[in-house]
Design an enzyme around this catalytic site. Sequence first.
Site, mmCIF file in Angstrom:
data_model
loop_
_atom_site.group_PDB
_atom_site.id
_atom_site.type_symbol
_atom_site.label_atom_id
_atom_site.label_comp_id
_atom_site.label_asym_id
_atom_site.label_seq_id
_atom_site.Cartn_x
_atom_site.Cartn_y
_atom_site.Cartn_z
ATOM 1 N N THR A 28 0.838 -1.211 0.000
ATOM 2 C CA THR A 28 0.000 0.000 0.000
ATOM 3 C C THR A 28 0.873 1.260 0.000
ATOM 4 O OG1 THR A 28 -0.225 -0.108 2.417
ATOM 5 C CG2 THR A 28 -2.011 -1.064 1.119
ATOM 6 N N PHE A 35 -6.930 -5.307 -0.371
ATOM 7 C CA PHE A 35 -8.268 -5.799 -0.679
ATOM 8 C C PHE A 35 -9.289 -5.363 0.360
ATOM 9 C CE2 PHE A 35 -8.184 -9.743 -3.622
ATOM 10 C CZ PHE A 35 -7.959 -8.893 -4.688
ATOM 11 N N ASP A 104 2.559 -8.450 -7.346
ATOM 12 C CA ASP A 104 3.128 -7.244 -7.949
ATOM 13 C C ASP A 104 4.627 -7.316 -8.222
ATOM 14 O OD1 ASP A 104 4.223 -6.942 -5.362
ATOM 15 O OD2 ASP A 104 2.603 -5.608 -4.724
ATOM 16 N N HIS A 121 0.461 -16.552 -4.918
ATOM 17 C CA HIS A 121 -0.676 -16.199 -5.781
ATOM 18 C C HIS A 121 -0.226 -15.722 -7.152
ATOM 19 C CE1 HIS A 121 -3.305 -15.644 -1.927
ATOM 20 N NE2 HIS A 121 -3.083 -16.899 -2.221
ATOM 21 N N CYS A 129 0.337 -19.935 -20.423
ATOM 22 C CA CYS A 129 -0.652 -20.877 -20.943
ATOM 23 C C CYS A 129 -1.051 -21.830 -19.821
ATOM 24 C CB CYS A 129 -0.049 -21.661 -22.109
ATOM 25 S SG CYS A 129 -1.098 -23.047 -22.626
ATOM 26 N N CYS A 132 0.254 -25.680 -21.219
ATOM 27 C CA CYS A 132 1.673 -26.059 -21.351
ATOM 28 C C CYS A 132 2.593 -25.156 -20.546
ATOM 29 C CB CYS A 132 2.101 -26.072 -22.820
ATOM 30 S SG CYS A 132 2.333 -24.433 -23.543
ATOM 31 N N CYS A 157 0.403 -24.520 -28.072
ATOM 32 C CA CYS A 157 -0.483 -25.687 -27.912
ATOM 33 C C CYS A 157 -1.969 -25.349 -28.061
ATOM 34 C CB CYS A 157 -0.241 -26.347 -26.552
ATOM 35 S SG CYS A 157 -1.016 -25.489 -25.172
ATOM 36 N N SER A 195 -0.587 -8.480 6.257
ATOM 37 C CA SER A 195 -1.590 -9.440 5.780
ATOM 38 C C SER A 195 -2.715 -9.545 6.796
ATOM 39 C CB SER A 195 -0.976 -10.822 5.562
ATOM 40 O OG SER A 195 -1.992 -11.753 5.216
ATOM 41 N N SER A 196 -3.944 -9.610 6.281
ATOM 42 C CA SER A 196 -5.093 -9.815 7.173
ATOM 43 C C SER A 196 -5.140 -11.262 7.672
ATOM 44 C CB SER A 196 -6.390 -9.489 6.435
ATOM 45 O OG SER A 196 -6.549 -10.370 5.337
HETATM 46 P P1 NAD Z 1 -5.595 -7.918 2.750
HETATM 47 O O1 NAD Z 1 -6.021 -6.789 1.899
HETATM 48 O O2 NAD Z 1 -6.593 -8.925 3.173
HETATM 49 O O3 NAD Z 1 -4.918 -7.375 4.088
HETATM 50 C C1 NAD Z 1 -3.956 -6.382 4.085
HETATM 51 C C2 NAD Z 1 -3.656 -6.015 5.526
HETATM 52 O O4 NAD Z 1 -2.603 -5.077 5.522
HETATM 53 C C3 NAD Z 1 -4.847 -5.372 6.240
HETATM 54 O O5 NAD Z 1 -5.061 -6.023 7.467
HETATM 55 C C4 NAD Z 1 -4.397 -3.903 6.455
HETATM 56 O O6 NAD Z 1 -4.797 -3.390 7.687
HETATM 57 C C5 NAD Z 1 -2.897 -4.032 6.427
HETATM 58 N N1 NAD Z 1 -2.187 -2.864 5.911
HETATM 59 C C6 NAD Z 1 -2.442 -2.171 4.784
HETATM 60 N N2 NAD Z 1 -1.495 -1.222 4.581
HETATM 61 C C7 NAD Z 1 -0.647 -1.299 5.640
HETATM 62 C C8 NAD Z 1 0.519 -0.578 6.025
HETATM 63 N N3 NAD Z 1 1.012 0.399 5.263
HETATM 64 N N4 NAD Z 1 1.129 -0.926 7.183
HETATM 65 C C9 NAD Z 1 0.624 -1.915 7.968
HETATM 66 N N5 NAD Z 1 -0.456 -2.642 7.643
HETATM 67 C C10 NAD Z 1 -1.082 -2.341 6.486
HETATM 68 O O7 NAD Z 1 -4.376 -8.560 2.000
HETATM 69 P P2 NAD Z 1 -3.858 -10.039 1.946
HETATM 70 O O8 NAD Z 1 -3.806 -10.615 3.318
HETATM 71 O O9 NAD Z 1 -2.647 -10.012 1.124
HETATM 72 O O10 NAD Z 1 -4.999 -10.816 1.132
HETATM 73 C C11 NAD Z 1 -5.593 -10.266 -0.009
HETATM 74 C C12 NAD Z 1 -5.369 -11.033 -1.309
HETATM 75 O O11 NAD Z 1 -5.362 -10.089 -2.356
HETATM 76 C C13 NAD Z 1 -4.068 -11.739 -1.412
HETATM 77 O O12 NAD Z 1 -4.393 -13.025 -1.718
HETATM 78 C C14 NAD Z 1 -3.302 -11.085 -2.560
HETATM 79 O O13 NAD Z 1 -2.964 -12.079 -3.499
HETATM 80 C C15 NAD Z 1 -4.261 -10.166 -3.246
HETATM 81 N N6 NAD Z 1 -3.807 -8.763 -3.475
HETATM 82 C C16 NAD Z 1 -2.538 -8.486 -3.883
HETATM 83 C C17 NAD Z 1 -2.140 -7.154 -4.056
HETATM 84 C C18 NAD Z 1 -0.708 -6.888 -4.501
HETATM 85 O O14 NAD Z 1 -0.123 -7.705 -5.186
HETATM 86 N N7 NAD Z 1 -0.110 -5.762 -4.101
HETATM 87 C C19 NAD Z 1 -3.008 -6.106 -3.823
HETATM 88 C C20 NAD Z 1 -4.322 -6.426 -3.426
HETATM 89 C C21 NAD Z 1 -4.709 -7.758 -3.247
HETATM 90 ZN ZN ZN Z 2 0.289 -23.825 -24.308
#
Ligand code: NAD
Ligand code: ZN
Length: 249
Positions: A28, A35, A104, A121, A129, A132, A157, A195-196
Site C-alpha cells: 500500500t 483488498f 506485484d 498467488h 498458458c 503447457c 499448444c 496481511s489480514s
Molecule cells: P488484505 O487486503 O486482506 O490485508 C492487508 C492487511 O494489511 C490489512 O489487514 C491492512 O490493515 C494491512 N495494511 C495495509 N497497509 C498497511 C501498512 N502500510 N502498514 C501496515 N499494515 C497495512 O491482503 P492479503 O492478506 O494479502 O490478502 C488479499 C489477497 O489479495 C491476497 O491473496 C493477494 O494475493 C491479493 N492482493 C494483492 C495485491 C498486490 O499484489 N499488491 C493487492 C491487493 C490484493
Molecule cells: Zn500452451
Amino acid sequence: MTDSVAALAALLRACRRGVVFTGAGMSTESGIPDFRSPGGIWTKMMPVEFQDYISDPEARRVSWQRRFEMEDTWNATQANDGHRCVAELVAMGKVSHVITQNIDALHQAGGVPDDKVIELHGNTRYAKCLDCGMRVEIPDIRAHFDIHGDGPDCAACGGIVKTATISFGQPMPEGEMARAQAASLGCDLMLVLGSSLAVYPAASFPLLAKQNGANLAILNREPTPQDRYADLVVNAEIGPTIRAVVQAL
Ligand code: NAD
Ligand code: ZN
C-alpha cells in the site's frame, strides 16, 4: 526507539533463519490498494472466478480489459522502503525466504533475489498458458486484443492464456506451496508483514511455522485472527516501523 521496535529487533537478532510472509499491506505504501481496507479493490469490482475464466470467453475478455486498464499503474509502481528493508534482511542472512501473497513482483524490485521469493498467488506482470505453461508477455496479448477483441490462444499448444496469477477457484501452484511449506518448517522466526491472514491456504504458513516451534511476529495496521498465537503483535505502519527495526539491529 519504541518498545515494539525494540522487541521486534530482539526477535530478529536472536533468530538464525527467519522467513518473511507478506500480504497486500506490504505494497500500500507503493500506492497499490489492498483488498480489505476501506476503498480496497474488493469494494470496487468482483474478481473473475477461475471456472468462469475457463468456460466463458466473455469473462476472459473482461479480465484482459481490466488487466490492460491496470497496466500503467503496474508499470509506474515501485518498491517502497519496507520492500528495501526486507531485501536488507535477506542480504544480512537473517531471512532465508520471502513468502508473498502479492502479485506485484515488488519484492524482487526491492532487491530480494528471485530464488528467495515464493509467490503463492503468482505474478501479474506476465501471462502463462494454462495447459503447457508457456510464458506470454502482456504487451503481445494487448496487441492481439486491440485487433481481435480477445486474448490469444497459446501459440505452442492452443491452450487458454491467463495472467500468471492464481484466481479464486484456481488450484494453488504445487511447487510454490511445497517451497513455502519447507521454508515455514525450516524457520525459527516467521515475520508477517501486512496481511489480514484471512486468505487460505496462504495464511496457514505462519501457523505451521508457529506449530513447529518458530516464533511468530505480526506487523500489521489492524488486528488479525492469528494475533492470539503470536509472540509479538505490532499494530503500526510497515515502512517506518521495519526501517527502525533494521536500524536497531
Ligand atoms: P488484505 O487486503 O486482506 O490485508 C492487508 C492487511 O494489511 C490489512 O489487514 C491492512 O490493515 C494491512 N495494511 C495495509 N497497509 C498497511 C501498512 N502500510 N502498514 C501496515 N499494515 C497495512 O491482503 P492479503 O492478506 O494479502 O490478502 C488479499 C489477497 O489479495 C491476497 O491473496 C493477494 O494475493 C491479493 N492482493 C494483492 C495485491 C498486490 O499484489 N499488491 C493487492 C491487493 C490484493
Ligand atoms: Zn500452451
